[in-house]
Scaffold this active site. Structure first.
Site, PDB file in Angstrom:
ATOM      1  N   ARG A  27      -5.591 -19.470 -28.228  1.00  0.00           N
ATOM      2  CA  ARG A  27      -6.193 -17.431 -28.290  1.00  0.00           C
ATOM      3  C   ARG A  27      -4.700 -16.983 -27.448  1.00  0.00           C
ATOM      4  O   ARG A  27      -5.162 -15.920 -27.379  1.00  0.00           O
ATOM      5  CB  ARG A  27      -7.353 -17.545 -27.215  1.00  0.00           C
ATOM      6  CG  ARG A  27      -8.117 -18.150 -28.140  1.00  0.00           C
ATOM      7  CD  ARG A  27      -9.813 -18.575 -27.727  1.00  0.00           C
ATOM      8  NE  ARG A  27      -9.395 -19.105 -26.248  1.00  0.00           N
ATOM      9  CZ  ARG A  27     -10.683 -19.194 -24.647  1.00  0.00           C
ATOM     10  NH1 ARG A  27     -11.233 -18.507 -24.898  1.00  0.00           N
ATOM     11  NH2 ARG A  27      -9.996 -19.529 -24.227  1.00  0.00           N
TER      12      ARG A  27
ATOM     13  N   GLU B  61      -4.341 -15.979 -12.145  1.00  0.00           N
ATOM     14  CA  GLU B  61      -4.738 -15.319 -11.569  1.00  0.00           C
ATOM     15  C   GLU B  61      -3.628 -14.280 -11.126  1.00  0.00           C
ATOM     16  O   GLU B  61      -2.951 -15.297 -10.805  1.00  0.00           O
ATOM     17  CB  GLU B  61      -5.748 -15.581 -10.397  1.00  0.00           C
ATOM     18  CG  GLU B  61      -7.043 -16.336 -11.372  1.00  0.00           C
ATOM     19  CD  GLU B  61      -7.470 -16.515 -10.381  1.00  0.00           C
ATOM     20  OE1 GLU B  61      -7.072 -17.799  -8.533  1.00  0.00           O
ATOM     21  OE2 GLU B  61      -9.070 -17.522  -9.599  1.00  0.00           O
TER      22      GLU B  61
ATOM     23  N   GLN C 160      -2.336  -0.078  -2.909  1.00  0.00           N
ATOM     24  CA  GLN C 160      -2.269   1.568  -3.388  1.00  0.00           C
ATOM     25  C   GLN C 160      -1.492  -0.011  -4.900  1.00  0.00           C
ATOM     26  O   GLN C 160      -0.957  -0.786  -4.582  1.00  0.00           O
ATOM     27  CB  GLN C 160      -1.189   2.468  -3.244  1.00  0.00           C
ATOM     28  CG  GLN C 160      -0.719   3.066  -4.434  1.00  0.00           C
ATOM     29  CD  GLN C 160      -0.053   4.178  -3.939  1.00  0.00           C
ATOM     30  OE1 GLN C 160       0.086   4.684  -2.478  1.00  0.00           O
ATOM     31  NE2 GLN C 160       1.430   4.240  -4.471  1.00  0.00           N
ATOM     32  N   ASP C 161      -2.095   0.638  -6.300  1.00  0.00           N
ATOM     33  CA  ASP C 161      -0.993  -0.185  -6.828  1.00  0.00           C
ATOM     34  C   ASP C 161      -0.076   0.688  -7.819  1.00  0.00           C
ATOM     35  O   ASP C 161      -1.145   2.046  -8.089  1.00  0.00           O
ATOM     36  CB  ASP C 161      -2.183  -0.919  -8.446  1.00  0.00           C
ATOM     37  CG  ASP C 161      -2.795  -2.249  -8.176  1.00  0.00           C
ATOM     38  OD1 ASP C 161      -2.166  -2.405  -6.896  1.00  0.00           O
ATOM     39  OD2 ASP C 161      -3.937  -2.945  -8.287  1.00  0.00           O
ATOM     40  N   ASN C 162       1.088   0.301  -8.411  1.00  0.00           N
ATOM     41  CA  ASN C 162       1.378   1.015  -9.475  1.00  0.00           C
ATOM     42  C   ASN C 162       2.320   0.388 -10.530  1.00  0.00           C
ATOM     43  O   ASN C 162       2.034  -0.713 -10.821  1.00  0.00           O
ATOM     44  CB  ASN C 162       3.560   1.565  -8.147  1.00  0.00           C
ATOM     45  CG  ASN C 162       2.832   2.330  -7.324  1.00  0.00           C
ATOM     46  OD1 ASN C 162       1.453   2.947  -7.061  1.00  0.00           O
ATOM     47  ND2 ASN C 162       3.241   2.676  -6.065  1.00  0.00           N
TER      48      ASN C 162
ATOM     49  N   ARG D  19      16.425   1.975 -10.460  1.00  0.00           N
ATOM     50  CA  ARG D  19      14.912   2.153  -9.441  1.00  0.00           C
ATOM     51  C   ARG D  19      15.584   1.491  -8.334  1.00  0.00           C
ATOM     52  O   ARG D  19      15.293   0.363  -7.577  1.00  0.00           O
ATOM     53  CB  ARG D  19      13.650   2.434  -9.803  1.00  0.00           C
ATOM     54  CG  ARG D  19      13.517   3.331 -10.679  1.00  0.00           C
ATOM     55  CD  ARG D  19      12.330   2.807 -11.364  1.00  0.00           C
ATOM     56  NE  ARG D  19      11.880   3.193 -12.507  1.00  0.00           N
ATOM     57  CZ  ARG D  19      11.156   4.693 -12.850  1.00  0.00           C
ATOM     58  NH1 ARG D  19      11.846   5.866 -12.022  1.00  0.00           N
ATOM     59  NH2 ARG D  19      11.608   5.127 -14.166  1.00  0.00           N
TER      60      ARG D  19
ATOM     61  N   HIS E  68      14.815   1.479  -1.496  1.00  0.00           N
ATOM     62  CA  HIS E  68      14.137   2.687  -1.462  1.00  0.00           C
ATOM     63  C   HIS E  68      12.825   1.956  -0.085  1.00  0.00           C
ATOM     64  O   HIS E  68      13.064   0.562  -0.101  1.00  0.00           O
ATOM     65  CB  HIS E  68      11.714   2.590  -1.870  1.00  0.00           C
ATOM     66  CG  HIS E  68      13.503   3.598  -4.002  1.00  0.00           C
ATOM     67  ND1 HIS E  68      12.732   3.434  -4.909  1.00  0.00           N
ATOM     68  CD2 HIS E  68      14.170   4.503  -3.528  1.00  0.00           C
ATOM     69  CE1 HIS E  68      13.548   4.554  -5.935  1.00  0.00           C
ATOM     70  NE2 HIS E  68      14.255   4.694  -5.117  1.00  0.00           N
TER      71      HIS E  68
ATOM     72  N   LYS F 216       4.841  -4.844  -0.753  1.00  0.00           N
ATOM     73  CA  LYS F 216       4.820  -5.223  -1.916  1.00  0.00           C
ATOM     74  C   LYS F 216       4.970  -6.806  -2.248  1.00  0.00           C
ATOM     75  O   LYS F 216       5.703  -7.309  -2.252  1.00  0.00           O
ATOM     76  CB  LYS F 216       6.611  -4.359  -2.683  1.00  0.00           C
ATOM     77  CG  LYS F 216       6.674  -3.192  -2.271  1.00  0.00           C
ATOM     78  CD  LYS F 216       7.552  -2.346  -2.536  1.00  0.00           C
ATOM     79  CE  LYS F 216       7.647  -0.874  -2.056  1.00  0.00           C
ATOM     80  NZ  LYS F 216       8.721  -0.267  -2.621  1.00  0.00           N
TER      81      LYS F 216
ATOM     82  N   HIS G 119      14.305  -1.771  -1.198  1.00  0.00           N
ATOM     83  CA  HIS G 119      13.432  -2.649  -2.705  1.00  0.00           C
ATOM     84  C   HIS G 119      13.882  -2.209  -3.546  1.00  0.00           C
ATOM     85  O   HIS G 119      13.538  -0.605  -3.631  1.00  0.00           O
ATOM     86  CB  HIS G 119      12.157  -2.811  -2.788  1.00  0.00           C
ATOM     87  CG  HIS G 119      10.992  -3.529  -3.608  1.00  0.00           C
ATOM     88  ND1 HIS G 119      10.852  -2.590  -4.409  1.00  0.00           N
ATOM     89  CD2 HIS G 119      11.884  -4.251  -4.538  1.00  0.00           C
ATOM     90  CE1 HIS G 119      10.452  -2.991  -6.031  1.00  0.00           C
ATOM     91  NE2 HIS G 119      11.054  -4.305  -5.913  1.00  0.00           N
TER      92      HIS G 119
ATOM     93  N   TYR H 297       3.451  -2.978  -9.415  1.00  0.00           N
ATOM     94  CA  TYR H 297       2.982  -3.484  -7.200  1.00  0.00           C
ATOM     95  C   TYR H 297       2.148  -3.528  -7.091  1.00  0.00           C
ATOM     96  O   TYR H 297       2.338  -2.071  -6.577  1.00  0.00           O
ATOM     97  CB  TYR H 297       5.026  -3.300  -7.351  1.00  0.00           C
ATOM     98  CG  TYR H 297       5.495  -1.891  -7.173  1.00  0.00           C
ATOM     99  CD1 TYR H 297       5.428  -1.311  -5.621  1.00  0.00           C
ATOM    100  CD2 TYR H 297       6.072  -1.491  -8.756  1.00  0.00           C
ATOM    101  CE1 TYR H 297       5.545   0.059  -5.686  1.00  0.00           C
ATOM    102  CE2 TYR H 297       5.950   0.086  -8.086  1.00  0.00           C
ATOM    103  CZ  TYR H 297       6.503   0.650  -7.072  1.00  0.00           C
ATOM    104  OH  TYR H 297       6.229   2.251  -7.617  1.00  0.00           O
TER     105      TYR H 297
ATOM    106  N   LYS I 226      18.024  11.785  -6.867  1.00  0.00           N
ATOM    107  CA  LYS I 226      17.727  11.233  -5.332  1.00  0.00           C
ATOM    108  C   LYS I 226      18.347   9.692  -5.267  1.00  0.00           C
ATOM    109  O   LYS I 226      18.912   9.856  -4.330  1.00  0.00           O
ATOM    110  CB  LYS I 226      16.447  10.742  -5.238  1.00  0.00           C
ATOM    111  CG  LYS I 226      15.857  10.814  -4.225  1.00  0.00           C
ATOM    112  CD  LYS I 226      13.994  10.723  -3.767  1.00  0.00           C
ATOM    113  CE  LYS I 226      13.960   9.296  -4.900  1.00  0.00           C
ATOM    114  NZ  LYS I 226      12.223   8.667  -4.577  1.00  0.00           N
ATOM    115  N   ASP I 227      18.584   8.787  -6.018  1.00  0.00           N
ATOM    116  CA  ASP I 227      18.731   7.639  -4.959  1.00  0.00           C
ATOM    117  C   ASP I 227      20.639   7.339  -5.603  1.00  0.00           C
ATOM    118  O   ASP I 227      21.131   6.427  -4.800  1.00  0.00           O
ATOM    119  CB  ASP I 227      18.453   6.376  -6.612  1.00  0.00           C
ATOM    120  CG  ASP I 227      17.163   6.083  -6.580  1.00  0.00           C
ATOM    121  OD1 ASP I 227      15.799   6.637  -5.556  1.00  0.00           O
ATOM    122  OD2 ASP I 227      16.495   5.172  -7.686  1.00  0.00           O
TER     123      ASP I 227
END
Length: 190
Positions: free
Chosen positions: A27, A32, A50-52, A62, A65, A74, A121, A134, A169-170
């Site tokens: 299937r 987890e 917080q989840d992003n 990216r 940061h 994270k 990161h 993350y 920005k980066d």
């Protein structure tokens, strides 16, 4: 290692590779992806608040940061595609200051990476697209959003991407050596 979770140390103390066990049958599979008690046994005791979810195309880079006043640990994974995920130790006084580690995260390998507070990161997408998820241990704070130049020659990160797509920005971040120490996290021994 527990029955459902394998933890692998990286070359940077505190940065851990997390390999959940997948239970597969005709299937599909079940696993987890987050279980606080098993992660705590492995030394990951953060409360994630917080989840992003980031969706990006091939070559998007990216990072790198970090937040100073509201540092974020994270726990990162990829659910579609593949990225090279990078953590850089930017803690003033750390024996590993300026060192980095890269881990390939993909939907196929189901690997996760835990990045503690005090690290910069970033990631680059190596597939047509990637969905990068993350968890963060503190909330995003726009005024506290900081970074290190992604192609800092002293760091010499091998992104293995000839012409990455970078945000304005980066692209404006400074190399690590040019960031005043008061704008970097401090190393404290556990």
């Amino acid at each position: 290692m527990t029955a459902n979770l394998q933890i692998v140390e990286t070359s940077l103390a505190g940065v851990l590779v997390v390999k959940p066990r997948a239970f597969e049958d005709p299937r599909g599979f079940f696993m987890e992806t987050y279980r606080a008690n098993l992660l705590a046994e492995a030394g990951i005791r953060e409360t994630f608040v917080q989840d992003n979810h980031s969706h990006s195309s091939r070559g998007v880079l990216r990072g790198l940061h970090y937040q100073l006043r509201h540092p974020q640990a994270k726990l990162c994974r990829v659910v579609t595609g593949e990225v090279l995920d990078v953590a850089v130790d930017i803690r003033v006084g750390s024996p590993n200051f300026g060192k980095w580690v890269g881990v390939l995260l993909s939907a196929e390998n189901r690997t996760q990476i835990y990045i503690p507070k005090g690290f910069a990161h970033g990631f680059v997408v190596r597939s047509e697209t990637a969905d990068f998820l993350y968890k963060c241990s503190d909330y995003y704070d726009g005024p506290d959003d900081r970074g290190v130049l992604w192609n800092d020659p002293d760091l010499a990160i091998d992104w293995d991407t000839p012409s990455p797509i970078i945000s304005e920005k980066d692209a404006r971040y400074l190399p690590l050596a040019q960031i005043p120490p008061e704008n970097l996290p401090r190393y404290t021994q556990a």
